[in-house]
Design a protein around this motif. Structure first.
Motif, PDB file in Angstrom:
ATOM      1  N   GLN A  54      14.284 -28.699 -43.147  1.00 51.86           N
ATOM      2  CA  GLN A  54      12.904 -28.524 -42.703  1.00 51.86           C
ATOM      3  C   GLN A  54      12.205 -29.876 -42.528  1.00 51.86           C
ATOM      4  O   GLN A  54      11.348 -30.029 -41.647  1.00 51.86           O
ATOM      5  CB  GLN A  54      12.149 -27.645 -43.701  1.00 51.86           C
ATOM      6  N   LEU A  55      12.585 -30.862 -43.355  1.00 54.77           N
ATOM      7  CA  LEU A  55      12.039 -32.207 -43.167  1.00 54.77           C
ATOM      8  C   LEU A  55      12.309 -32.709 -41.758  1.00 54.77           C
ATOM      9  O   LEU A  55      11.430 -33.271 -41.090  1.00 54.77           O
ATOM     10  CB  LEU A  55      12.661 -33.193 -44.161  1.00 54.77           C
ATOM     11  N   ARG A  56      13.530 -32.522 -41.313  1.00 51.34           N
ATOM     12  CA  ARG A  56      13.909 -32.991 -39.981  1.00 51.34           C
ATOM     13  C   ARG A  56      13.128 -32.243 -38.898  1.00 51.34           C
ATOM     14  O   ARG A  56      12.650 -32.850 -37.926  1.00 51.34           O
ATOM     15  CB  ARG A  56      15.412 -32.811 -39.767  1.00 51.34           C
ATOM     16  N   THR A  57      12.984 -30.939 -39.092  1.00 49.19           N
ATOM     17  CA  THR A  57      12.255 -30.128 -38.108  1.00 49.19           C
ATOM     18  C   THR A  57      10.809 -30.577 -37.988  1.00 49.19           C
ATOM     19  O   THR A  57      10.273 -30.745 -36.891  1.00 49.19           O
ATOM     20  CB  THR A  57      12.315 -28.641 -38.496  1.00 49.19           C
ATOM     21  N   LEU A  58      10.163 -30.788 -39.145  1.00 52.42           N
ATOM     22  CA  LEU A  58       8.761 -31.204 -39.140  1.00 52.42           C
ATOM     23  C   LEU A  58       8.593 -32.606 -38.567  1.00 52.42           C
ATOM     24  O   LEU A  58       7.618 -32.886 -37.850  1.00 52.42           O
ATOM     25  CB  LEU A  58       8.194 -31.147 -40.562  1.00 52.42           C
ATOM     26  N   THR A  59       9.536 -33.506 -38.874  1.00 54.06           N
ATOM     27  CA  THR A  59       9.463 -34.864 -38.351  1.00 54.06           C
ATOM     28  C   THR A  59       9.537 -34.866 -36.831  1.00 54.06           C
ATOM     29  O   THR A  59       8.822 -35.614 -36.155  1.00 54.06           O
ATOM     30  CB  THR A  59      10.591 -35.725 -38.941  1.00 54.06           C
ATOM     31  N   LYS A  60      10.379 -34.008 -36.269  1.00 52.21           N
ATOM     32  CA  LYS A  60      10.517 -33.926 -34.809  1.00 52.21           C
ATOM     33  C   LYS A  60       9.250 -33.398 -34.141  1.00 52.21           C
ATOM     34  O   LYS A  60       9.011 -33.660 -32.960  1.00 52.21           O
ATOM     35  CB  LYS A  60      11.706 -33.040 -34.447  1.00 52.21           C
ATOM     36  N   LYS A  61       8.427 -32.674 -34.893  1.00 52.14           N
ATOM     37  CA  LYS A  61       7.188 -32.120 -34.322  1.00 52.14           C
ATOM     38  C   LYS A  61       6.076 -33.161 -34.214  1.00 52.14           C
ATOM     39  O   LYS A  61       5.075 -32.927 -33.533  1.00 52.14           O
ATOM     40  CB  LYS A  61       6.696 -30.944 -35.182  1.00 52.14           C
ATOM     41  N   LEU A  62       6.230 -34.298 -34.896  1.00 52.41           N
ATOM     42  CA  LEU A  62       5.215 -35.337 -34.825  1.00 52.41           C
ATOM     43  C   LEU A  62       5.231 -35.985 -33.446  1.00 52.41           C
ATOM     44  O   LEU A  62       6.295 -36.184 -32.844  1.00 52.41           O
ATOM     45  CB  LEU A  62       5.456 -36.388 -35.911  1.00 52.41           C
ATOM     46  N   SER A  63       4.086 -36.347 -32.953  1.00 48.79           N
ATOM     47  CA  SER A  63       4.020 -36.953 -31.623  1.00 48.79           C
ATOM     48  C   SER A  63       4.741 -38.293 -31.589  1.00 48.79           C
ATOM     49  O   SER A  63       5.331 -38.669 -30.584  1.00 48.79           O
ATOM     50  CB  SER A  63       2.557 -37.126 -31.199  1.00 48.79           C
TER      51      SER A  63
END
Length: 576
Positions: free
Chosen positions: A444-453
């Motif tokens: 989930q860390l990776r998923t959330l990081t990818k959502k950052l602009s």
């Protein structure tokens, strides 16, 4: 008992002094690199200007946040004794001229100025003058304080450190030593120097932090030692400074009881740039932990403020400078949150949301907050071994840190620590099961990081590091045969190929040959589960380990991690 006004809001001022030295190399962050500034007795004008420009921005930012005072390193570089030779006198004079500009910037920003010092700074000329006699050293230190206040009346006070000295890697002209060894000697020093502070209307902030060396080494938690050192001290210039716990800046630690029972005006020390939790590479939010401390201290009548270390501490090659260019937003989050928790009724969650809105207005706020909270959870459960961290273990005069396998920017993997964990964690099966559940959180860390602009490279490094820690924990929690060791080596090679400037890992898979150590009996004897000393500790363990350590060190030198030998103060200090 009168309630103190909590207006001493202290922050360290070392970050601007590192601006000329950002080179990706591992650094000692425990003090500003003053020695690097001068050559042949003079400070380079370009270095001075770089620091002063950064300091102007820094002071304005920390004042805007709400801090009221700032500390600068250090007294030794500002003290010119009559017996110094020409070249050293010229060097000190150069620092004095430079710090006139430094102090002017801080004063213009509305910050009170405090100078740090170890007791005591040292060189061969001081040694020749004092001949290491305690009375002469006290007299010389009092003279240094007097000279400082005469020369720089804008300085509000001094912050002293007695329980730690410069690291073994420090090559300063004023390398410090620990000279106060007993509580009664500490009392004599205070009675010698406090009249100087009183006559000038200045404040002595006396830090109780120490590494357990000598009989005064437990002053941070031991009521008896503290009363012998401070019991008859009654001075308007005296303020005690204590870290929030009985150990260094870790999680899982209860509030230091000496804070709640203080008999003197005092401040509490906090750390925003978490030296044991990533140096700001990733979010290590302190809000939840510090809010609990805040609530416990709500009615503390003698608490007059806080001291926050936002740059100081540890050895690391991660070198983002707080409140300056390319800074760590996560260090700044902690710096802001610590202050607001102790100057308002805001909750940690409210402070986090407001900060994210102001610092990251273009990001999805819910995503960002979830990311910070997820890191908070994973630090608790992957960075630390939860069952071990919750235990109260003590060795000699020190509380054993709840985090043993990660120090600064280095992860330790060895059989000695594995024995400690297996001795005090019991059945590790439950921990292994919980680790498997946490793998989804790492994904989930990776998923959330990818959502950052903006996809920060350091957050990618962080996610990969938590994946690495998950794999390394299996060495500690499960079987540790050749197959597991080969998997560890393969994983490390892959990690370092991807992140050559990531966290370092020191491995030692050599087994212990002494059976009674491998059974855990050894650790069961030398460690206790309460702060109160056993008879075994008083009459056998403390004196015996101090005598035996040099022999054991020579016999088992190959087992001592590099970071313990070439950084910090060296292992010997823990056995004095």
């Amino acid at each position: 008992m009168t309630t103190q006004q909590r207006d001493l809001l202290l922050i360290d001022g070392s970050a601007p002094f590192f601006t000329p030295f950002q080179d990706g190399q591992r650094k000692n962050w425990s003090k500003a690199p003053l020695t690097e500034l001068q050559k042949h007795g003079r400070i380079d004008d370009n270095l001075k200007q770089t620091i002063l420009d950064a300091l102007t921005r820094y002071c304005q930012k920390v004042r805007d946040v709400g801090y009221t005072a700032i500390t600068f390193d250090d007294l030794a570089h500002l003290t010119l004794f009559d017996f110094y030779p020409y070249m050293l006198s010229r060097t000190v004079h150069s620092y004095q001229e430079f710090f006139r500009q430094v102090f002017a910037i801080a004063k213009d920003a509305g910050l009170a100025i405090y100078i740090t010092t170890d007791i005591m700074f040292w060189n061969r000329f001081i040694e020749s003058h004092t001949k290491r006699r305690d009375a002469k050293m006290r007299e010389l230190f009092a003279e240094a304080v007097e000279r400082l206040f005469d020369l720089f009346p804008e300085v509000s006070g001094i912050v002293t450190r007695i329980g730690e000295s410069d690291g073994v890697d420090v090559t300063s002209q004023f390398k410090s030593r620990m000279v106060i060894r007993s509580p009664r000697q500490c009392n004599r020093w205070l009675k010698e120097v406090l009249p100087v502070f009183e006559s000038h209307g200045k404040t002595l902030i006396f830090r109780t932090w120490g590494l357990g060396a000598f009989r005064v080494g437990d002053i941070i938690w031991n009521e008896v030692t503290e009363k012998q050192a401070f019991g008859d001290i009654d001075s308007p210039s005296f303020v005690v400074s204590r870290k929030y716990a009985s150990a260094d800046f870790f999680r899982y630690l209860p509030l230091n009881e000496r804070i709640t029972h203080s008999q003197h005006p005092h401040i509490v020390e906090f750390q925003a740039r978490r030296e044991y939790e990533g140096f700001g590479v990733f979010p290590a939010y302190i809000g939840r932990q510090y809010q609990e401390y805040r609530d416990q201290l709500a009615d503390n009548p003698l608490l007059c403020g806080i001291s926050v270390w936002c740059q100081t501490g540890g050895w690391s090659h991660f070198e983002r400078l707080t409140f300056l260019n390319d800074s760590s937003p996560w260090n700044e989050l902690n710096t802001v949150a610590t202050l607001q928790l102790f100057t308002s009724n805001n909750t940690a969650d409210d402070i986090l949301r407001t900060y994210c809105q102001q610092r990251f207005p273009n990001e999805d706020q819910d995503t960002l907050i979830e990311l910070v909270q997820l890191y908070d959870k994973l630090i608790d459960q992957i960075w630390y071994f939860d069952p071990f961290a919750r235990q109260s273990l003590w060795f000699r005069r020190l509380r054993v840190p709840p985090l043993l396998w990660i120090f600064w920017d280095t992860i330790l993997v060895n059989r000695a620590l594995r024995l400690v964990f297996r001795t005090f964690m019991g059945n590790s099966k439950k921990v292994r099961i919980n680790d498997k559940l946490l793998r989804s959180d790492i994904r989930q860390l990776r998923t959330l990081t990818k959502k950052l602009s903006k996809n920060p490279q350091q957050l990618i490094l962080a996610a990969d590091t938590f994946e690495l820690l998950y794999a390394l924990r299996r060495f500690y929690l499960g079987k540790a045969g050749n197959k597991r060791e080969k998997k560890v080596c393969t994983r490390l090679k892959k990690y370092h190929n991807k992140h050559p400037k990531g966290f370092l890992v020191e491995c030692d898979f050599s087994p212990f040959r002494i059976r009674w150590i491998t059974t855990g009996l050894f650790f069961g004897i030398i460690l206790r589960n309460q702060s109160r000393y056993r008879l075994l500790d008083r009459f056998l363990l403390i004196p015996l380990t101090g005598w035996m350590f040099p022999l054991v060190k020579r016999w088992q030198r190959h087992r001592i991690p590099d970071l313990a030998e070439r950084q910090a103060v060296g292992l010997e200090v823990f056995f004095r």
